[in-house]
Scaffold this active site. Structure first.
Site, PDB file in Angstrom:
ATOM      1  N   SER A 231      32.784  48.991  39.962  1.00 27.49           N
ATOM      2  CA  SER A 231      32.548  50.331  40.511  1.00 27.49           C
ATOM      3  C   SER A 231      33.537  51.353  39.946  1.00 27.49           C
ATOM      4  CB  SER A 231      32.594  50.317  42.045  1.00 27.49           C
ATOM      5  OG  SER A 231      33.730  49.636  42.516  1.00 27.49           O
ATOM      6  N   HIS A 261      29.906  41.880  43.609  1.00 22.80           N
ATOM      7  CA  HIS A 261      30.955  42.876  43.880  1.00 22.80           C
ATOM      8  C   HIS A 261      30.904  43.190  45.381  1.00 22.80           C
ATOM      9  CE1 HIS A 261      33.822  45.924  43.002  1.00 22.80           C
ATOM     10  NE2 HIS A 261      33.063  46.844  42.440  1.00 22.80           N
ATOM     11  N   HIS A 307      37.729  35.306  42.292  1.00 22.02           N
ATOM     12  CA  HIS A 307      37.998  36.690  41.886  1.00 22.02           C
ATOM     13  C   HIS A 307      38.241  36.734  40.386  1.00 22.02           C
ATOM     14  CE1 HIS A 307      39.656  40.771  41.925  1.00 22.02           C
ATOM     15  NE2 HIS A 307      38.960  40.894  43.036  1.00 22.02           N
ATOM     16  N   ARG A 316      44.355  41.317  51.380  1.00 26.62           N
ATOM     17  CA  ARG A 316      43.456  42.079  52.258  1.00 26.62           C
ATOM     18  C   ARG A 316      42.733  41.119  53.207  1.00 26.62           C
ATOM     19  NH1 ARG A 316      40.042  44.914  47.707  1.00 26.62           N
ATOM     20  NH2 ARG A 316      40.065  42.728  47.051  1.00 26.62           N
ATOM     21  N   ASP A 362      36.218  40.040  50.924  1.00 26.26           N
ATOM     22  CA  ASP A 362      34.927  39.973  51.598  1.00 26.26           C
ATOM     23  C   ASP A 362      34.785  38.767  52.515  1.00 26.26           C
ATOM     24  OD1 ASP A 362      34.027  42.325  50.378  1.00 26.26           O
ATOM     25  OD2 ASP A 362      33.574  41.228  48.546  1.00 26.26           O
TER      26      ASP A 362
END
Ligand code: HAX
Length: 423
Positions: A231, A261, A307, A316, A362
Site C-alpha cells: 500500500s 496484505h 511477514h 503490534r 493481523d
C-alpha cells in the site's frame, strides 16, 4: 494556517539542504545489489527507496521516527500523525490545534453518500471506502492549484491541506460505510468534543469508553510500516506522478485490500472463528495443530502469520495481546488467539516454508474488535485503512516537500536475464 503547517514549513529548508548534500557528496555510492532471485521474487530486500517516517527492523518491528511502537501505545493517533510528519510528538497546544483542524474539516459532503448508496448492497466495505475517497477527489486543492500553476517548492502545501481534509473526514466516511453496509441505522455525526479515534468509535455507534481505547490503540498501531509494503509503495508511486493525495491514498488502499496484505485481518479472524465453532470453544493443543495442518495441506496459508520483513513476533501483535489481557482475558476468541500464538510458530517451522513463523499484526487485532461487538469481519480492513492513511499522507507530504521524482525503475525481460547469466 495550522500549527502543523508552520512547524513542517520551518523544517523543510534543512531537510532539502541535507538531501542535496547527501546526493552531491555521495550520489554515486552503492546501497545494495540486486540478484536474479530478487528481481523475480518481489524485490525483497532491495534497498532502492527512501522513507523517513518509519522503519521496520526485522528483529524489532515498527520504529516510528526512532521510537519503537510499543513506547507509543498510550498516545492518541493524531499525536502519531504529528510524529510521522514532523519527527516529534506535539505539545498540548500543538495537539489541540491539530484537533481543531479536524473539527473544522470533518463534515463529509452529501454527494459521497449518494454514490455509496448507489453501490450494490453486497459491495465489499473496502471497495466502498476506496470509492468514497476517489469521489472526494473532487475537493482536491492540490489538483486545483497544480492546474492553476504553482512552484514546485509549494507542492507540499496543498498536499498537506488535502491530507488534513481527508484524514478529518475518513472516520466519518468509514463509519458511514459500516452503518450503510450493515444496516445499522442513520449515520452518527462527528462530535467535536471527542478525539479522532474516539470519534470513529462514536460514529460506528459504540460509546463504551473501553472501545474508545481499543480504537485509539488500533489506529495508533496500524499507522505506518515504512515505504516498501504494497500500500505504501503504491501510494508513493501514484503520488510521484503528481496525482493528488486522494488518488494516491485510494490507490494504496486498493493494495491494502489484498488478502496477503491488510485483508489478512478479516481472513485471520475467520480462521479463528472456524476453530472456535468447530471445537465449540478453545481447542486442545492436538486439535489446533491438526486443524492448522489441514489448512496447510489444503494449500492455504495460516493468516496472520509470516511477514516479508519481520523475523520476530510483531510488537503490534504483542500490544493487542497485552490489551486483550486487560479487557477480554476470558473471551474464547481471545484465548484461541493466544493458543494459536503458542502453537502455530512450531507448526510453521515444521512445515518448513515461511521464513518467519511468528504472528504479524493481523493475528491479534480481530479478537479485540470482536470482543467489543464489531463482528462484521469483512469490515476490519477499513479500520486498518483509516489508520494507514496517516502513514501514506505523511510520506506523500514529505515527498512533495523534498521534490521526490517520478518513480520509474528499469524492468528487463526473461531473455535478457538468460543472456546475462549465460543460459
Ligand atoms: N502460512 C503458510 N505458508 C506461509 C505462510 C503462512 N502464514 N507465510 C509464508 N508462507 C509460505 C509462502 O506462501 C511461501 O510459499 P511458496 O514458497 O510455496 O510460495 C513461503 O512460505 C516463503 O514465503 P516467505 O518468504 O516467508 O513470505 P513472503 O515474504 O513471500 O510473504 C506474507 C509474506 C505475509 C505474504 C506471507 O507470510 C503470508 O502469506 N502470510 C499469511 C497472510 C498474512 O498474514 N498477511 C498479512 C501480512 C502483514 C500485512 O501486510 N498486513 O497488512
Amino acid at each position: 494556517m495550522s500549527v502543523l503547517h508552520d512547524k513542517f514549513a520551518s523544517q523543510i529548508p534543512a531537510i532539502r539542504e541535507e538531501i542535496k548534500k547527501i546526493n552531491t557528496d555521495h550520489g554515486e555510492k552503492k546501497l545494495s545489489d540486486v540478484t536474479v532471485g530478487q528481481a523475480y521474487g518481489g524485490m525483497r530486500g532491495v534497498i532502492a527507496m527512501i522513507c523517513d517516517t518509519s522503519l521496520v527492523e526485522p528483529s524489532k518491528g515498527l520504529i516510528i521516527r526512532g521510537v519503537p511502537i510499543l513506547e507509543l501505545t498510550d498516545k492518541l493517533p493524531e499525536e502519531i500523525f504529528y510524529l510521522l510528519l514532523t519527527g516529534s510528538l506535539p505539545s498540548a497546544s500543538e495537539l489541540k490545534d491539530l484537533q481543531n483542524e479536524y473539527n473544522k474539516r470533518a463534515v463529509v459532503p452529501d454527494y459521497i453518500w449518494k454514490v455509496l448508496e448507489a453501490m450494490p448492497k453486497e459491495s465489499h466495505p473496502m471497495a466502498m471506502l476506496d470509492t468514497a475517497i476517489l469521489v472526494l477527489e473532487h475537493e482536491s486543492k492540490f489538483r486545483k492549484q497544480y492546474t492553476d500553476g504553482m512552484p514546485k517548492t509549494d507542492y507540499w502545501k496543498p498536499a498537506l491541506e488535502d491530507s488534513l481534509d481527508m484524514l478529518a473526514k475518513l472516520p466519518g466516511i468509514a463509519a458511514g460505510v459500516y452503518r450503510l453496509r450493515y444496516n445499522k441505522g442513520p449515520r452518527i455525526p462527528w462530535d467535536p468534543k471527542l478525539d479522532w479515534g474516539a470519534n470513529y468509535a462514536h460514529m460506528l455507534g459504540n460509546d463504551d469508553n473501553d472501545f474508545y481505547n481499543a480504537m485509539r490503540l488500533y489506529l495508533t498501531l496500524h499507522c505506518d510500516h515504512e515505504g516498501g509494503n504494497v500500500s505504501a509503495f503504491t501510494c508513493h508511486t501514484v503520488g510521484s506522478a503528481l496525482s493528488d493525495p486522494y488518488y494516491a491514498v485510494s490507490a494504496g488502499l486498493n493494495g491494502l485490500a489484498g488478502p496477503l496484505h491488510g485483508l489478512a485481518n478479516q481472513e485471520c479472524l475467520g480462521w479463528i472463528l472456524d476453530v472456535v465453532a468447530k471445537f465449540k470453544g478453545t481447542p486442545s493443543d492436538e486439535e489446533l495443530k491438526k486443524h492448522a495442518w489441514d489448512t496447510l495441506n489444503s494449500g492455504k496459508v495460516i493468516p496472520g502469520y509470516g511477514h516479508a520483513v519481520l523475523r520476530c513476533p510483531d510488537p503490534r501483535f504483542v500490544a493487542f495481546v497485552d490489551f486483550g489481557a486487560k479487557y477480554c482475558a476470558n473471551d474464547d476468541v481471545y484465548k484461541t488467539v493466544k493458543k494459536v500464538f503458542e502453537l502455530i510458530p512450531g507448526v510453521l517451522i515444521e512445515h518448513g516454508k515461511a521464513k518467519n513463523p511468528q504472528p504479524n499484526v493481523d493475528a491479534g487485532s480481530g479478537a479485540i474488535l470482536y470482543h467489543f461487538g464489531l463482528r462484521e469481519f469483512p469490515y476490519y480492513t477499513v479500520l486498518f485503512a483509516v489508520s494507514r492513511a496517516m502513514g501514506m499522507c505523511s510520506q506523500l507530504i514529505i515527498n512533495r516537500a523534498v521534490g521526490t521524482p517520478i518513480t520509474r525503475p528499469k524492468s528487463v525481460h526473461t531473455g535478457w536475464i538468460k543472456q546475462q547469466v549465460g543460459m
